[in-house]
Design a protein around this motif. Sequence first.
Motif, short mmCIF file in Angstrom:
data_model
loop_
_atom_site.label_atom_id
_atom_site.label_comp_id
_atom_site.label_asym_id
_atom_site.label_seq_id
_atom_site.Cartn_x
_atom_site.Cartn_y
_atom_site.Cartn_z
N ARG A 191 -9.53 1.53 -10.07
CA ARG A 191 -9.23 2.97 -10.00
C ARG A 191 -8.30 3.42 -11.13
O ARG A 191 -8.35 4.58 -11.53
N GLY A 192 -7.45 2.53 -11.61
CA GLY A 192 -6.61 2.83 -12.76
C GLY A 192 -5.82 4.11 -12.65
O GLY A 192 -5.15 4.38 -11.65
N LYS A 193 -5.93 4.94 -13.70
CA LYS A 193 -5.16 6.17 -13.77
C LYS A 193 -5.66 7.26 -12.82
O LYS A 193 -5.05 8.31 -12.71
N LYS A 194 -6.77 6.98 -12.14
CA LYS A 194 -7.25 7.95 -11.15
C LYS A 194 -6.33 8.03 -9.94
O LYS A 194 -6.31 9.04 -9.23
N LEU A 195 -5.58 6.96 -9.70
CA LEU A 195 -4.67 6.94 -8.56
C LEU A 195 -3.49 7.86 -8.81
O LEU A 195 -2.84 7.80 -9.86
N THR A 196 -3.21 8.73 -7.85
CA THR A 196 -2.13 9.70 -8.02
C THR A 196 -0.99 9.48 -7.04
O THR A 196 0.10 10.02 -7.23
N GLY A 197 -1.21 8.73 -5.98
CA GLY A 197 -0.17 8.49 -4.99
C GLY A 197 0.77 7.37 -5.44
O GLY A 197 0.46 6.58 -6.33
N SER A 198 1.91 7.30 -4.79
CA SER A 198 2.86 6.23 -5.07
C SER A 198 2.38 4.93 -4.42
O SER A 198 1.54 4.95 -3.51
N ASP A 199 2.92 3.80 -4.89
CA ASP A 199 2.55 2.52 -4.30
C ASP A 199 2.87 2.49 -2.82
O ASP A 199 2.10 1.95 -2.01
N GLY A 200 4.02 3.05 -2.45
CA GLY A 200 4.42 3.06 -1.05
C GLY A 200 3.46 3.84 -0.17
O GLY A 200 3.30 3.53 1.01
N GLU A 201 2.83 4.84 -0.74
CA GLU A 201 1.89 5.64 0.03
C GLU A 201 0.50 5.02 0.04
O GLU A 201 -0.17 5.00 1.07
N LEU A 202 0.07 4.50 -1.10
CA LEU A 202 -1.30 4.01 -1.22
C LEU A 202 -1.51 2.64 -0.58
O LEU A 202 -2.59 2.36 -0.04
N PHE A 203 -0.50 1.78 -0.63
CA PHE A 203 -0.71 0.38 -0.29
C PHE A 203 0.04 -0.06 0.96
O PHE A 203 0.42 -1.22 1.10
N ASN A 204 0.25 0.88 1.87
CA ASN A 204 0.96 0.54 3.11
C ASN A 204 0.02 0.30 4.29
O ASN A 204 0.46 0.20 5.43
N GLY A 205 -1.29 0.21 4.03
CA GLY A 205 -2.25 -0.06 5.10
C GLY A 205 -2.74 1.16 5.82
O GLY A 205 -3.52 1.05 6.77
N ASP A 206 -2.33 2.35 5.39
CA ASP A 206 -2.74 3.58 6.08
C ASP A 206 -4.15 3.98 5.67
O ASP A 206 -4.71 3.47 4.70
N VAL A 207 -4.72 4.92 6.41
CA VAL A 207 -6.04 5.47 6.09
C VAL A 207 -5.93 6.99 5.97
O VAL A 207 -5.00 7.60 6.48
N TRP A 208 -6.92 7.56 5.27
CA TRP A 208 -6.93 9.00 5.04
C TRP A 208 -8.33 9.56 5.26
O TRP A 208 -9.33 8.87 5.07
N VAL A 209 -8.37 10.84 5.61
CA VAL A 209 -9.64 11.56 5.69
C VAL A 209 -10.07 11.91 4.27
O VAL A 209 -9.25 11.99 3.34
N GLY A 210 -11.38 12.10 4.08
CA GLY A 210 -11.99 12.23 2.76
C GLY A 210 -11.25 13.08 1.75
O GLY A 210 -10.98 12.64 0.62
N ARG A 211 -10.90 14.31 2.12
CA ARG A 211 -10.27 15.23 1.16
C ARG A 211 -8.95 14.68 0.66
O ARG A 211 -8.65 14.73 -0.54
#
Length: 287
Positions: A191-211
């Motif tokens: 995903r590289g630079k496409k990722l906009t969230g912080s590591d703490g938000e992206l990689f904490n095991g959570d899930v998100w709805v599509g949007r």
Amino acid sequence: MTGGPLGALGKKFARSRAEHVAVVRLDGQIGAASMGRHGITTDTLEPVLKKAFDTDRLRAVVVVINSPGGSPAQSEYIAERIRQLSAEKGVPVLAFCEDVAASGGYWVACAADEIFAANTSIVGSIGVVSSGFGCSELLGRFGVQRRLYATGDNKARLDTFLPENPEDVEWIKGLQAQLHEAFIAWVRQRRGKKLTGSDGELFNGDVWVGRRAAELGLVDGIGVMRSVVAERYPDAEIVNVEAPRPLIARLVGDQVSVSGLAESVTSGMVAAFDRAQPVRTAFLHRD
């Protein structure tokens, strides 16, 4: 005059010369199948992927994912195979998240050049979880003796019927941390630079709805398969590539599952065997 045999022949010839988009579906748990349960592995998926990438006049391969995850190793193998075939054939891969593309399901989605999700898709779960039961006092209440024989001090780590050992807990956490880092590295690579969230938000095991997943850069856009393919490749025909059904399923029309019937008889033994395994580590998934 367009009707009659000549008109039908012309349409058939036109279809034979059309470009194609091959569609592969990944439904269910990733990993070896157990009694009565469908599993997605490299072995079961290999002939499907080969057939998809060998499609004549191929413009793209679409992978439709509906999976909560499962085996870390099988997720990695499947994703790597998709990348290999994409490079060999020189065709792009698009992934579409349906109900859920979580954990190992999202790992596989990252093998695609672009990822799409529906507004209502569940995406993410970049984490690792292990689970089990502690039954160290249960057998004694029924007068049952536990007899376990092993060589090697650590052979019986995390045994269900032994008291929990803090050193074993630290050991399993270490394994989880290594798997988590491998997962994170793969997502960053793809995903590289496409990722906009912080590591703490992206990689904490959570899930998100599509949007929200799109806002965080976990997916490239919101869209369903047929709409996106029709826009990208308006002159291409969609070819659904499926694995051959087992003989028993063809004979009974998928209405009766012999393995499902067997499971109703042996489910107690299977459950007991599963619980007795010392380590069962899998990517986090949510039912």
